[in-house]
Design a protein around this motif. Structure first.
Motif, PDB file in Angstrom:
ATOM      1  N   GLN A   1      30.604   0.793  -2.550  1.00 48.78           N
ATOM      2  CA  GLN A   1      30.163   0.609  -1.175  1.00 48.78           C
ATOM      3  C   GLN A   1      30.691  -0.726  -0.633  1.00 48.78           C
TER       4      GLN A   1
ATOM      5  N   GLN B   1      27.096   7.513  -4.424  1.00 51.86           N
ATOM      6  CA  GLN B   1      27.885   6.465  -3.773  1.00 51.86           C
ATOM      7  C   GLN B   1      28.322   5.491  -4.856  1.00 51.86           C
TER       8      GLN B   1
ATOM      9  N   SER C   1      35.259   1.927  -0.397  1.00 57.56           N
ATOM     10  CA  SER C   1      34.091   2.779  -0.644  1.00 57.56           C
ATOM     11  C   SER C   1      34.530   4.084  -1.271  1.00 57.56           C
TER      12      SER C   1
END
Length: 304
Positions: free
Chosen positions: A20, A17, A9
């Protein structure tokens, strides 16, 4: 020597983000990482190339811990980023010789033989004295491959290599890449489906930092047989079709709109069966018709 990526991640300081819980098993040979711009491909490539660290997860290249043994990785790594600079007033032979020194090839005779072999392999030997500033985009990409191949890397990372190349240069570049996957792990990161279809025996599709599908391209295409249907229609009818059917793609064809839909049963309404290809696999994964666990279409189907 394979590459094992487990639960990687990465979140950037701006809150994005980028990756992930990415997990992949990448064997020797050509491996395609396919996804749209902003999907997380370059973030993963930069992480594998030891240019940044993940927030969590592990990466093993054989017995080498990529996160904690960066120098060991760099000894066996070749990396061609999406954008790289060259010294425009230097010739290919001069600059490749310079990079060879940086790579640790200090013996002049060995270095000369190495640069000659790589320039011939990348079909640049006849242009070795030409200044890099006069190279075409495809020639610069091939020079980048020559640099990446210094030291016979066991891991070669190529990030968006054919973007912006004309068709002839693209073919030459893909032919070059096809020769490189015989003895090492070669990861081709791209948003161009045809690049993966033509080169890679294994692939993964990534979007929004998550792996949607990991498969062999031919097997993934075969799994869609009998589930892809097409219809040539007018653009004005597309919204209604999208409401009624699981439309995975739509593109212009001779002034009309060619629609591909996913269904386990024949949709009717003028749809006809079509042999699926890797583009259908890509759009099926992007629209949720493929599950990562089974690499088969999901059980739930839209009532048609």
């Amino acid at each position: 020597m394979g590459l094992a990526i487990r639960n990687v991640s990465k979140r950037y300081a701006n809150g994005v983000q980028a990756l992930q819980n990415v997990s992949l098993d990448i064997p020797p040979g050509m491996y395609g990482l396919l996804g749209p711009n902003g999907a997380g491909k370059s973030t993963l490539m930069r992480t594998l190339a030891t240019l940044q660290e993940p927030d969590a997860g592990s990466i093993l290249l054989g017995d080498i811990d990529v996160v904690h043994q960066k120098e060991a990785v760099r000894q066996t790594l070749g990396y061609l980023p999406q954008e790289f600079g060259v010294y425009p007033k230097a010739s290919a032979e001069e600059l490749l010789d310079y990079f060879a020194v940086l790579k640790g090839i200090t013996n002049r005779t060995v270095r000369r033989a190495t640069t000659e072999a790589l320039l011939k392999q990348t079909n640049l030997w006849d242009k070795r004295q030409q200044k890099l500033g006069g190279y075409s985009g495809g020639m610069k990409q091939r020079f980048g491959v020559a640099v990446a191949l210094l030291g016979n890397p066991q891991l070669l990372i190529v990030d968006e290599p054919t973007a912006g190349l004309d068709p002839a240069e693209r073919v030459r570049f893909l032919n070059l890449l096809s020769e490189l996957g015989e003895n090492s792990v070669v990861i081709l990161s791209t948003h161009i489906v045809e690049d993966v279809a033509e080169l890679c025996t294994n692939m993964a599709i990534i979007n929004k930092g998550q792996i949607l599908l990991e498969a062999q391209p031919l097997e993934a295409v075969a799994a869609l047989k009998g589930r892809i249907w097409r219809k040539l229609t007018d653009k004005t009818t597309l919204p209604a079709l999208e409401q009624e059917y699981r439309v995975i793609s739509a593109k212009l064809l001779s002034g009309r709109t060619l629609v591909h839909a996913y269904s386990q049963d024949r949709p009717g309404n003028g749809f006809e069966p079509v042999e699926p290809d890797l583009e259908d696999v890509y759009f099926s994964a992007m629209t949720g018709c493929f599950s990562q666990a089974s690499q088969q279409p999901k059980a739930e189907e839209i009532a048609l």
